[in-house]
Design a protein around this motif. Structure first.
Motif, PDB file in Angstrom:
ATOM      1  N   CYS A  50       0.849  -1.195   0.000  1.00 39.30           N
ATOM      2  CA  CYS A  50       0.000   0.000   0.000  1.00 39.30           C
ATOM      3  C   CYS A  50       0.887   1.248   0.000  1.00 39.30           C
ATOM      4  CB  CYS A  50      -0.900  -0.008   1.217  1.00 39.30           C
ATOM      5  SG  CYS A  50      -2.135   1.303   1.174  1.00 39.30           S
ATOM      6  N   PRO A  51       0.680   2.165  -0.951  1.00 40.15           N
ATOM      7  CA  PRO A  51       1.550   3.341  -1.064  1.00 40.15           C
ATOM      8  C   PRO A  51       1.257   4.458  -0.055  1.00 40.15           C
ATOM      9  CG  PRO A  51      -0.107   3.403  -2.768  1.00 40.15           C
ATOM     10  CD  PRO A  51      -0.291   2.096  -2.037  1.00 40.15           C
ATOM     11  N   ASN A  52       0.175   4.333   0.691  1.00 37.05           N
ATOM     12  CA  ASN A  52      -0.137   5.418   1.631  1.00 37.05           C
ATOM     13  C   ASN A  52      -0.220   4.869   3.055  1.00 37.05           C
ATOM     14  OD1 ASN A  52      -2.687   4.239   1.906  1.00 37.05           O
ATOM     15  ND2 ASN A  52      -3.506   5.434   0.206  1.00 37.05           N
ATOM     16  N   ASP A  53      -0.665   5.723   3.975  1.00 37.06           N
ATOM     17  CA  ASP A  53      -0.736   5.327   5.387  1.00 37.06           C
ATOM     18  C   ASP A  53      -2.046   4.657   5.764  1.00 37.06           C
ATOM     19  OD1 ASP A  53       1.757   6.373   5.786  1.00 37.06           O
ATOM     20  OD2 ASP A  53       1.018   8.333   6.473  1.00 37.06           O
ATOM     21  N   GLU A  54      -2.896   4.382   4.808  1.00 40.89           N
ATOM     22  CA  GLU A  54      -4.201   3.803   5.101  1.00 40.89           C
ATOM     23  C   GLU A  54      -4.105   2.516   5.956  1.00 40.89           C
ATOM     24  OE1 GLU A  54      -8.147   2.293   2.707  1.00 40.89           O
ATOM     25  OE2 GLU A  54      -6.737   3.619   1.695  1.00 40.89           O
TER      26      GLU A  54
END
Length: 58
Positions: A50-54
């Motif tokens: 996952c490329p974000n902090d989600e």
């Protein structure tokens, strides 16, 4: 004697039905474990890529 034969026959059928239920339950358990393992692996893969902090919100 006839009554005893009937009792043995009923008990034999009961064992047969129980064995069939057990086989179905074992198959269901195998399928459930496989599904859980696949879902867990998919989740771990998604989190790892996952490329974000989600994922941190999970």
């Amino acid at each position: 004697m006839e009554q005893l034969e009937e009792l043995v026959s009923c008990a034999t059928q009961r064992v047969k039905r129980a064995r069939e239920r057990l086989e179905r339950a074992e198959t269901e358990m195998t399928d459930a474990v496989a599904a859980l393992n696949a879902a867990t692996a998919d989740r771990a893969d998604w989190i790892a890529n996952c490329p974000n902090d989600e994922p941190l919100m999970l």
